[in-house]
Design a protein around this motif. Structure first.
Motif, PDB file in Angstrom:
ATOM      1  N   VAL A  15       0.795  -1.218   0.000  1.00 57.50           N
ATOM      2  CA  VAL A  15       0.000   0.000   0.000  1.00 57.50           C
ATOM      3  C   VAL A  15       0.826   1.264   0.000  1.00 57.50           C
ATOM      4  N   THR A  16       2.058   1.234   0.414  1.00 57.67           N
ATOM      5  CA  THR A  16       2.744   2.489   0.608  1.00 57.67           C
ATOM      6  C   THR A  16       3.943   2.704  -0.285  1.00 57.67           C
ATOM      7  N   GLY A 145      -8.777   2.209  -1.053  1.00 60.75           N
ATOM      8  CA  GLY A 145      -8.749   3.412  -0.234  1.00 60.75           C
ATOM      9  C   GLY A 145      -9.353   3.236   1.138  1.00 60.75           C
ATOM     10  N   THR A 146      -9.813   2.040   1.487  1.00 62.33           N
ATOM     11  CA  THR A 146     -10.389   1.798   2.810  1.00 62.33           C
ATOM     12  C   THR A 146      -9.371   1.119   3.715  1.00 62.33           C
ATOM     13  N   GLU A 151      -5.738   3.999  -2.650  1.00 59.10           N
ATOM     14  CA  GLU A 151      -6.594   3.505  -3.719  1.00 59.10           C
ATOM     15  C   GLU A 151      -5.794   3.371  -4.998  1.00 59.10           C
ATOM     16  N   ILE A 152      -5.844   2.189  -5.595  1.00 65.79           N
ATOM     17  CA  ILE A 152      -5.231   1.952  -6.897  1.00 65.79           C
ATOM     18  C   ILE A 152      -6.280   1.280  -7.757  1.00 65.79           C
ATOM     19  N   THR A 165     -11.826  -4.267 -10.581  1.00 69.76           N
ATOM     20  CA  THR A 165     -12.123  -2.893 -10.159  1.00 69.76           C
ATOM     21  C   THR A 165     -10.942  -2.187  -9.508  1.00 69.76           C
ATOM     22  N   HIS A 166     -10.177  -2.907  -8.715  1.00 67.71           N
ATOM     23  CA  HIS A 166      -9.010  -2.339  -8.037  1.00 67.71           C
ATOM     24  C   HIS A 166      -7.858  -3.340  -8.086  1.00 67.71           C
ATOM     25  N   ASP A 167      -6.653  -2.812  -8.010  1.00 71.85           N
ATOM     26  CA  ASP A 167      -5.499  -3.704  -7.977  1.00 71.85           C
ATOM     27  C   ASP A 167      -5.373  -4.379  -6.612  1.00 71.85           C
TER      28      ASP A 167
END
Length: 253
Positions: A15-16, A145-146, A151-152, A165-167
């Motif tokens: 995530v970072t 993003g939660t 969010e990606i 929908t999201h990675d």
């Protein structure tokens, strides 16, 4: 990167930064790092290199990691790292040593990252086959993003990570699709780069870390910079350091 660490729960998965987001990071400095207070584990950065992997013909047909078997067995008995995973780390480090000796990445760093990310491909009951394939595939949390995740939005149409929908981070080294597209390589000998194959993922991680360090993983600042770009968290740096240093002296962690 992800967080399947022994002392942390599965939170985010790339995530970072790092294999999740190849972003530049300002080095925080790494002079007096917290200690585990375990006299059996060194505290240095970069971590110790451990038992040197043997020279192998990296151009041999098939799975060259198999040539690491005799080297891997006694280390596995001491550290608890599965033999197939150790073969993958030794193979990746030896390929980099022969092709990019200036980097100096050690197998212990790769083992430290994989230990934190996925318990060497064994997170939540997954297993690593003799050819390096990890099943069931390990997937990180939806990067929507939660829960503290960045969010990606989907970048691969769900073809690689299974999410349209999201990675999501993938495999034993927790790559996201975009980073895998850039750094993913075949190391298992089947001609197909696969983030769910520990041979492929280990060599791809070695390539990523070497580039991120400025091609010097033997330098403390370069090592920390590379691990921070994998996951920009000092807690993560310390976790990888401690795992890798334990493995460097044949201690379980």
């Amino acid at each position: 990167m992800g967080v399947v660490g022994r002392r942390r729960s599965w939170r985010t998965a790339v995530v970072t930064g790092g294999a999740a987001v190849a972003a530049s990071v300002l080095l925080a400095g790494c002079i007096d790092l917290p200690s585990l207070n375990r006299p059996d584990i060194p505290e240095g950065i970069p971590p110790g290199a451990g038992v040197p992997q043997p020279y192998i013909d990296i151009n041999s047909p098939g799975r060259t990691a198999n040539l690491m078997h005799e080297w891997a067995v006694p280390i596995s008995e001491s550290t608890g790292i599965p033999v197939v995973a150790l073969q993958a780390y030794g193979n990746a480090a030896e390929i980099q040593r022969q092709q990019h000796p200036e980097c100096g990445i050690a197998w212990t760093t790769l083992a430290g990252i994989a230990g934190v990310e996925s318990k060497h491909g064994h997170y939540r009951g997954s297993d690593v086959a003799d050819n390096g394939d990890v099943s069931p595939p390990i997937r990180g949390a939806k990067l929507d993003g939660t829960r503290g995740n960045m969010e990606i939005l989907d970048t691969d149409g769900g073809r690689v990570d299974g999410d349209p929908t999201h990675d999501r981070a993938m495999g034993p080294f927790q790559f996201i699709p975009e980073t895998w597209k850039r750094y993913g390589v075949d190391a298992s000998g089947d001609g197909v780069p696969d983030p769910d194959n520990i041979d492929d993922a280990a060599l791809s991680a070695a390539r990523y870390l070497c580039v991120s360090s400025g091609n010097d993983m033997t330098d403390p600042k370069g090592w920390e910079k590379a691990v921070r770009t994998y996951n920009n968290s000092m807690a993560y740096v310390l976790d990888v350091r401690d795992h890798a240093n334990a493995y460097s002296v044949n201690v379980r962690f």
